[in-house]
Design an enzyme around this catalytic site. Structure first.
Site, PDB file in Angstrom:
ATOM      1  N   ASN A 194       0.269  -1.352  -0.099  1.00  0.00           N
ATOM      2  CA  ASN A 194      -0.028  -0.526   0.121  1.00  0.00           C
ATOM      3  C   ASN A 194       1.008   1.302   0.564  1.00  0.00           C
ATOM      4  OD1 ASN A 194      -2.612  -0.830   0.097  1.00  0.00           O
ATOM      5  ND2 ASN A 194      -2.858  -2.245   2.036  1.00  0.00           N
ATOM      6  N   CYS A 243      -5.647  -7.397  -2.614  1.00  0.00           N
ATOM      7  CA  CYS A 243      -6.575  -6.870  -1.305  1.00  0.00           C
ATOM      8  C   CYS A 243      -7.760  -8.156  -1.480  1.00  0.00           C
ATOM      9  CB  CYS A 243      -6.210  -5.404  -1.258  1.00  0.00           C
ATOM     10  SG  CYS A 243      -7.131  -4.984  -0.003  1.00  0.00           S
ATOM     11  N   HIS A 244      -7.561  -8.371   0.219  1.00  0.00           N
ATOM     12  CA  HIS A 244      -8.895  -8.863   0.893  1.00  0.00           C
ATOM     13  C   HIS A 244      -9.913  -8.516   0.728  1.00  0.00           C
ATOM     14  CE1 HIS A 244      -7.828  -7.065   4.641  1.00  0.00           C
ATOM     15  NE2 HIS A 244      -8.794  -7.604   5.201  1.00  0.00           N
ATOM     16  N   HIS A 289      -9.212  -0.338  -1.343  1.00  0.00           N
ATOM     17  CA  HIS A 289      -9.717   0.624   0.284  1.00  0.00           C
ATOM     18  C   HIS A 289     -11.050   1.440  -0.031  1.00  0.00           C
ATOM     19  CE1 HIS A 289      -5.256  -0.549   1.895  1.00  0.00           C
ATOM     20  NE2 HIS A 289      -6.174  -1.739   2.068  1.00  0.00           N
TER      21      HIS A 289
END
Length: 332
Positions: free
Chosen positions: A197, A219-220, A256
Site C-alpha cells: 500500500n 487485496c482481501h 480500500h
C-alpha cells in the site's frame, strides 16, 4: 475471490499457473489462477509446472512465511523462489526456513528458496514477481497516523488516503520506480503481483514507468464483504451458502474504497436481502463474532460505516470500515 485472467501474449501461451498466497493474517487468502491454452480455460495441468518466483520483500515475517506454506501444499507446482530484501539477513533467514520446510512430511511439492543479493539476481528469468514491502519502519508509520492529530485530522489506518497515505506514497513511489525499471530490464514478461500500500499508486507507478508491464494489485477486502452477504442471507432468509465463494459479486472502485453494484447467490439478487439486513442492524451494527470484539481487533468492525454508505448511495461498500471511513472524513 478467485481471479481468473485469460491471457493472450503474442504467440505465447501461459499454461496453468496456480498458487495460493497466504498473508501474515490467518484469514487473508488470495488465490490467483492464470490460464491460457489457446484461449481455452483449464483447471488442471497435465504435468507439474516448474515456476520461478521473484519475491521482492522476501525477508517478510508474514507474507513470505505464508507463501512458503501454501506453495508446499500445492501439488501442481514446483520451482524456485528467489528472495530479495534490503535486509539481507532477513532474506537469508527465510531461505533457511523455506529449505527446512521441505523436510516436512506434509509437503506436496518441492521448492528451492534462495536469498539473493540484488534485484537483477532475483528477477532474471522470473515467471512471477511478488512485491510486498514495508516502506519505512513502524516509527514512521506511527508518525503518519498520529502527527496529523495535532491539526485535528484523525486516521484509522493512514496507508491509502489523507496525510498518512500521501506521505507513505511519497516514501514508496521512488522504490517502485526502481523496481519497475528493474523488472523492465530483467524480467519484462513476468506477471507482477503487488500487495504493498498504497495499492493504487504503487500499481499505477509500475505502469507509468513500464507501460508494457503485466501487473495487478491484490487485496482481501472483498472476501469479508462476501462473508457479510453470506451472513445476511442466513440471518434474513435462513439460507446457508456453503462458502463465501458462492456469493457472486461485481466489484467497482479503487483499493480500500471498493464497491459492489451486483451480488447474487445461485442467481438470486442479494441487494433486497442486504437492504433489509442493513435496516435491522443499522443502529447496533452487525458482528459475526463475539460482540465488542471489534474494539480489540483492528481488522474487525461492526460494519456501521458500510451500512451508512449503503443508505447514502444504494451500493454495497466492500472494504473494511476502518478504510472506508478515511475516504469520508466529514461523516466519520
Amino acid at each position: 475471490m478467485n481471479i481468473i485472467c485469460i491471457i493472450k501474449s503474442g504467440t505465447e501461451n501461459i499454461n496453468i499457473l496456480m498458487y495460493t498466497i497466504y498473508s501474515c493474517w490467518s484469514y487473508y487468502i488470495l488465490k490467483v489462477l492464470f490460464v491460457t491454452i489457446g484461449g481455452t480455460v483449464m483447471t488442471k495441468k497435465e504435468n507439474k509446472a516448474d515456476i520461478n518466483i521473484a519475491y521482492i520483500g522476501g525477508g517478510s515475517m508474514g507474507w513470505a512465511w505464508g507463501l512458503m506454506s501454501d506453495l508446499a501444499t500445492e501439488d501442481q507446482l514446483s520451482g524456485t523462489v528467489r528472495l530479495y530484501d534490503i535486509d539481507a539477513e532477513a532474506a537469508k533467514r527465510n531461505e533457511r526456513i523455506g529449505q527446512l520446510l521441505q523436510k516436512n512430511a506434509d509437503v506436496k511439492s518441492h521448492w528451492e528458496y534462495k536469498a539473493t543479493g540484488s534485484l537483477q539476481e532475483a528477477l532474471t528469468g522470473a515467471d512471477f514477481v511478488v512485491i510486498s514491502i514495508l516502506p519505512a519502519t513502524f516509527d514512521e508509520m506511527e508518525a503518519d497516523v498520529h502527527l496529523p492529530e495535532k491539526y485535528g485530522i484523525y486516521q484509522s489506518v493512514g496507508d491509502t488516503v489523507g496525510p498518512g497515505g500521501l506521505i507513505r506514497a511519497l516514501r514508496t513511489i521512488p522504490m517502485y520506480v526502481e523496481i519497475a525499471e528493474a523488472i523492465k530490464k530483467w524480467s519484462p514478461e513476468a506477471w507482477v503481483i503487488n500487495y504493498t500500500n498504497p495499492m493504487t499508486l504503487c500499481t499505477r507507478t509500475l505502469y507509468e514507468v513500464f507501460p508494457g508491464i503485466k501487473a495487478f494489485g491484490c487485496c482481501h477486502e472483498v472476501f469479508g464483504t462476501q462473508d457479510l452477504l453470506k451472513s445476511a442471507l442466513a440471518d434474513m432468509e435462513g439460507i446457508e451458502a456453503p462458502h463465501r465463494r458462492d456469493i457472486r459479486v461485481n466489484v467497482l472502485g479503487i483499493n480500500h474504497f471498493t464497491w459492489l453494484d451486483k451480488a447474487s447467490f445461485e442467481g438470486r439478487d442479494l441487494f433486497p436481502v442486504y437492504r433489509r439486513f442493513v435496516e435491522k442492524y443499522y443502529e447496533s451494527g452487525f458482528e459475526k463474532t463475539e460482540k465488542g470484539h471489534w474494539m480489540n481487533d483492528f481488522f474487525s468492525s461492526a460494519n456501521r460505516v458500510k451500512f451508512d454508505l449503503f443508505k447514502r448511495y444504494g451500493l454495497i461498500a466492500a472494504a473494511g470500515d476502518r478504510h472506508l471511513a478515511e475516504f469520508c472524513p466529514p461523516w466519520y
